[in-house]
Design an enzyme around this catalytic site. Structure first.
Site, short mmCIF file in Angstrom:
data_model
loop_
_atom_site.label_atom_id
_atom_site.label_comp_id
_atom_site.label_asym_id
_atom_site.label_seq_id
_atom_site.Cartn_x
_atom_site.Cartn_y
_atom_site.Cartn_z
N GLU A 115 0.82 -1.22 0.00
CA GLU A 115 0.00 0.00 0.00
C GLU A 115 0.85 1.27 0.00
O GLU A 115 0.41 2.31 -0.44
CB GLU A 115 -0.94 0.02 1.23
CG GLU A 115 -2.28 -0.62 0.95
CD GLU A 115 -3.33 -0.33 2.02
OE1 GLU A 115 -2.99 0.19 3.10
OE2 GLU A 115 -4.50 -0.66 1.78
N HIS A 142 9.13 -26.63 -0.28
CA HIS A 142 8.46 -27.72 -0.99
C HIS A 142 7.32 -27.21 -1.84
O HIS A 142 6.42 -27.94 -2.21
CB HIS A 142 7.99 -28.77 0.03
CG HIS A 142 9.12 -29.31 0.83
ND1 HIS A 142 9.75 -30.51 0.54
CD2 HIS A 142 9.80 -28.77 1.88
CE1 HIS A 142 10.75 -30.69 1.39
NE2 HIS A 142 10.80 -29.65 2.22
N LYS A 197 -13.93 0.25 -3.90
CA LYS A 197 -15.04 0.73 -3.06
C LYS A 197 -16.10 1.42 -3.92
O LYS A 197 -17.29 1.23 -3.72
CB LYS A 197 -14.52 1.71 -2.00
CG LYS A 197 -13.65 1.07 -0.94
CD LYS A 197 -13.32 2.08 0.12
CE LYS A 197 -12.31 1.54 1.11
NZ LYS A 197 -11.69 2.58 1.91
O1 PA5 Z 1 -3.16 1.25 5.89
C1 PA5 Z 1 -4.25 1.77 5.67
O2 PA5 Z 1 -4.45 2.99 5.73
C2 PA5 Z 1 -5.43 0.89 5.30
O3 PA5 Z 1 -5.04 -0.43 5.15
C3 PA5 Z 1 -6.51 0.99 6.37
O4 PA5 Z 1 -5.98 0.62 7.60
C4 PA5 Z 1 -7.71 0.11 6.03
O5 PA5 Z 1 -8.22 0.47 4.77
C5 PA5 Z 1 -8.81 0.25 7.08
O6 PA5 Z 1 -9.23 1.57 7.20
P1 PA5 Z 1 -10.03 2.08 8.46
O7 PA5 Z 1 -9.16 1.94 9.65
O8 PA5 Z 1 -10.36 3.49 8.15
O9 PA5 Z 1 -11.26 1.21 8.57
#
Ligand code: PA5
Length: 375
Positions: free
Chosen positions: A257, A278, A367
């Site tokens: 990310e 393996h 989303k």
């Molecule tokens: O690292 C990040 O920002 C994302 O992975 C969020 O943690 C994830 O999308 C969850 O978001 P939220 O905490 O707003 O529910």
């Protein structure tokens, strides 16, 4: 202290500029956090954990991505023997998975820690509705509210508003720390404390790393960049400890990310050896040569250490650049150091390849499509 077995060429001026940029970034709050952790907040976390331990056989931890993977990584790795078992929910939209979790809790006493920085994410929101209903039916509205712990934004969001309206115990995800850099905040610390992880030791390790991890983390970041330029576009994180599978998942999320944007970034993947010798071991030894391997080398027994050495030699001879990151101890302190090391290395790496380590614009695309389909 975390040690690496390589020395990359670094540019001191550039490094200084990058570290300054991270420090000043509005999402750079994690950089100094372990050294200045709010003692009052730590006391509240421990008190809440004690209460949950006294009242509940299960804590249902509801969250996804950065609001979930970090604490699961540490809890699964260290297997602490706390009084309360942790169940995870809200990290998918699978009804089958949700029903499994609801049945697992069954008639046992339980509490909920719902964790969402935005307080709006669909997967945790759905699971929260289901578990809240169960909690209400079992305990009635008043006691149910006292068994809900909400970790969310300080000022806004659906979860924030609901927590205020119903008097849930609240913990804050700091404004200046994004999901995947939040494991050392209440996001990770409350579930870990409930599970029996020594969070003081974890923070102690991270605080030490604020000083000691800078050099190896920067070195590692530059080395990744060099390898990326040489067309090694995939990084295989390798651990020889099966219980660190979720640590690998946390790493993939952190790097994926943070770096994977603007059509750039190294693809993070992971293996657990010797299990995966393996399976993916064949590909590593003999497949396409676009992969470099990063061994997370925990202290281990003699036999396992021999396998680490054998893999290092075989893969190097097979043409894979193998990086070694050695962790001083397989305990809270070691994981505190390791978490901080990788957060720093990841942010510096992203800056070196020229992307913003702290946003995730790509996550919005699915989303948007889902919202259309749900209309
Ligand atoms: O690292 C990040 O920002 C994302 O992975 C969020 O943690 C994830 O999308 C969850 O978001 P939220 O905490 O707003 O529910």
């Amino acid at each position: 202290m975390i040690k690496v077995n390589f020395k990359s060429e670094t540019d001191d001026k550039q490094t200084k500029r990058i570290l300054e940029e991270i420090k000043k970034d509005k999402m750079g709050g994690w950089l100094e956090l372990p050294r200045k952790y709010d003692v009052g907040e730590l006391v509240r976390i421990k008190e809440a954990a004690k209460r949950i331990n006294a009242e509940s056989e299960y804590l249902v931890c509801i969250g996804i991505g950065g609001s979930y993977l970090g604490h699961r990584a540490v809890i699964e790795a260290l297997r602490p023997q706390g009084e309360t078992k942790i169940i995870y929910a809200g990290n998918s939209l699978s009804k089958r998975e949700l029903e499994w979790a609801l049945n697992k809790v069954g008639d046992h006493d339980f509490s909920i820690n719902v964790i969402s920085k935005s307080g709006e994410t669909l997967e945790p929101a759905m699971a929260f509705e289901a578990f809240k209903k169960k909690l209400m039916e079992k305990y009635g509205a008043e006691e149910a509210s006292s068994r809900i712990y909400a970790t969310t934004d300080a000022k806004k969001g659906t979860l924030h508003d609901e927590a205020i309206a119903n008097g849930y115990t609240r913990f804050v995800v700091p404004d200046n720390i994004g999901g995947r850099y939040s494991v050392l905040t209440a996001v990770g610390l409350l579930p870990m404390a409930v599970a029996g992880v020594d969070i003081d030791k974890l923070l102690e390790g991270a605080a030490e790393a604020v000083e000691t991890a800078v050099e190896p983390a920067v070195n590692y970041a530059y080395m990744r960049c060099v390898l990326d330029k040489r067309k090694y576009d995939t990084e295989m994180f390798a651990s020889f400890e099966p219980s660190t599978m979720y640590f690998n998942e946390w790493l993939k999320q952190l790097f994926g990310e943070s770096e994977g944007k603007d059509k750039r970034g190294i693809l993070p993947d992971s293996v657990i050896y010797s299990t995966d010798l393996h399976s993916l071991g064949q590909y590593m030894q003999d497949g396409r040569r676009n992969i470099f391997e990063t061994i997370i080398d925990f202290p281990t027994d003699d036999l396992n250490a021999k396998i680490v050495a054998a893999v290092r030699i075989a893969h190097t001879e097979g043409g894979i650049p193998v990086l070694n990151i050695s962790v001083p101890s397989f305990d809270e302190k070691g994981f505190g150091e390791l978490i901080y090391f990788f957060e720093l290395a990841c942010a510096v790496s992203a800056k070196l390849i020229g992307v913003n380590p702290f946003d995730q614009p790509g996550v919005e695309a699915y989303k948007l499509e889902l919202r259309k389909l749900l209309r």
